[in-house]
Enzyme design. Structure first.
Site, PDB file in Angstrom:
ATOM      1  N   ASN A  89       0.806  -1.230   0.000  1.00  0.00           N
ATOM      2  CA  ASN A  89       0.000   0.000   0.000  1.00  0.00           C
ATOM      3  C   ASN A  89       0.838   1.279   0.000  1.00  0.00           C
ATOM      4  O   ASN A  89       0.371   2.320  -0.448  1.00  0.00           O
ATOM      5  CB  ASN A  89      -0.913  -0.048   1.249  1.00  0.00           C
ATOM      6  CG  ASN A  89      -1.557   1.279   1.542  1.00  0.00           C
ATOM      7  OD1 ASN A  89      -2.504   1.693   0.880  1.00  0.00           O
ATOM      8  ND2 ASN A  89      -1.045   1.992   2.551  1.00  0.00           N
ATOM      9  N   TYR A 153       3.446   8.799 -11.588  1.00  0.00           N
ATOM     10  CA  TYR A 153       2.496   8.038 -10.764  1.00  0.00           C
ATOM     11  C   TYR A 153       1.711   7.033 -11.615  1.00  0.00           C
ATOM     12  O   TYR A 153       1.577   5.859 -11.242  1.00  0.00           O
ATOM     13  CB  TYR A 153       1.556   9.041 -10.093  1.00  0.00           C
ATOM     14  CG  TYR A 153       0.610   8.478  -9.056  1.00  0.00           C
ATOM     15  CD1 TYR A 153       1.077   7.983  -7.841  1.00  0.00           C
ATOM     16  CD2 TYR A 153      -0.768   8.470  -9.276  1.00  0.00           C
ATOM     17  CE1 TYR A 153       0.203   7.500  -6.883  1.00  0.00           C
ATOM     18  CE2 TYR A 153      -1.651   7.995  -8.319  1.00  0.00           C
ATOM     19  CZ  TYR A 153      -1.167   7.509  -7.130  1.00  0.00           C
ATOM     20  OH  TYR A 153      -2.037   7.029  -6.180  1.00  0.00           O
ATOM     21  N   LYS A 157       1.727   3.024 -11.221  1.00  0.00           N
ATOM     22  CA  LYS A 157       0.485   2.302 -10.895  1.00  0.00           C
ATOM     23  C   LYS A 157       0.079   1.333 -12.000  1.00  0.00           C
ATOM     24  O   LYS A 157      -0.548   0.308 -11.725  1.00  0.00           O
ATOM     25  CB  LYS A 157      -0.629   3.308 -10.590  1.00  0.00           C
ATOM     26  CG  LYS A 157      -0.371   4.136  -9.317  1.00  0.00           C
ATOM     27  CD  LYS A 157      -0.192   3.274  -8.074  1.00  0.00           C
ATOM     28  CE  LYS A 157      -0.160   4.071  -6.785  1.00  0.00           C
ATOM     29  NZ  LYS A 157       0.017   3.223  -5.598  1.00  0.00           N
TER      30      LYS A 157
END
Ligand SMILES: NC(=O)c1ccc[n+]([C@@H]2O[C@H](COP(=O)([O-])OP(=O)(O)OC[C@H]3O[C@@H](n4cnc5c(N)ncnc54)[C@H](O)[C@@H]3O)[C@@H](O)[C@H]2O)c1
Length: 247
Positions: A89, A153, A157
């Protein structure tokens, strides 16, 4: 008690989605390792779980550092005797257009969000393989579809989805399920601290079938389902927890 006596490591669980996840897993009987780069947050969350009768330890770890990640997994097993659940996470974003993005802006986000997930998976899975039991949930983002100002990002991801699908193939034979969650906008400190939070929020709501921001519990409940035996025939999957918004 859907994860009774299972041992769970959740990276970046000193606040936000990770915090709610360790609390939810502990409520359902798991022994949790609260781990974060932020010592104060990790200790506070672990103490909160213990105060409610749960089992938790706090371990400071920077997921970008191989030695620390290896030691974290060993600590989990030394303390609780097993390692059954890993939630990757820990992550953050540093948004800007590519023309303004430095090499460091790129590396920092890729290192934490993508390499950190690889390192934690690398050092957690041997314990799961030995037991022929394990659950891994990787936290991607709806941003994997691409967003202006999020090249670093979005790339990290999207990479997490590739990591998830490769891991599902590598570890399925050992009874290890590997899945991925792509949250939409969740009302955490990370998002509220964004300089353009209000503008982003309005734009998001206009493009979402469900007209509210997500809460950390929305993601934590989905993680709980994926790491429970209710989801034992699901692997390599990407679940969007995004109020119905995908692209
Ligand atoms: N909040 C959202 O809207 C949203 C949406 C999609 C995806 N996500 C993803 O969900 C995850 C959690 O986000 P959040 O909103 O709870 O963020 P948050 O900032 O509230 O929590 C993230 C935690 O990760 C920790 N962390 C950062 N770098 C670390 C490192 N190198 N090693 C260990 N810990 C580290 C931080 O200290 C923090 O406690 C992140 O991967 C994020 O990208 C969040």
């Amino acid at each position: 008690m859907r994860v009774k006596d299972k041992v769970a490591v959740v990276t970046g669980s000193g606040r936000g989605i990770g915090e709610t996840t360790v609390q939810r897993l502990a409520e359902e009987g798991a022994k949790v390792v609260v781990t974060d780069i932020n010592e104060e947050g990790a200790i506070k969350v672990a103490n909160g779980i213990k105060a409610k009768g749960g089992q938790a330890i706090a371990v400071v770890t920077d997921v970008t550092k191989l030695d620390q990640v290896e030691a974290l997994m060993k600590k989990a097993v030394d303390e609780f005797g097993s390692l059954d659940i890993l939630v990757n996470n820990a992550g953050f974003n540093r948004d800007m257009l590519i023309k303004n993005m430095t090499e460091k802006d790129w590396d920092d986000v890729i290192d934490t969000d993508l390499k950190g997930s690889f390192l934690a998976s690398k050092f957690a899975t041997p314990y799961m393989v030995e037991k022929k039991y394990g659950k891994v949930v990787n936290i991607s983002s709806r941003a994997w579809h691409g967003n202006p100002g999020q090249a670093n990002y979005s790339s990290a991801k999207a990479g997490i989805i590739g990591l998830t699908k490769s891991m599902a193939w590598e570890f399925g034979r050992y009874n290890i399920n590997v899945n991925c969650i792509a949250p939409g906008m969740i009302a955490t400190e990370l998002m509220k601290g964004h300089p353009k939070f209000e503008m982003i929020k309005e734009r998001q709501l206009a493009n979402m079938p469900i007209k509210r921001l997500g809460e950390t519990i929305d993601v934590a409940n989905t993680i709980l389902f994926l790491v429970s035996d209710e989801a034992s025939f699901i692997s390599g999957e990407v679940i969007h927890v995004s109020g119905g918004r995908f692209g």
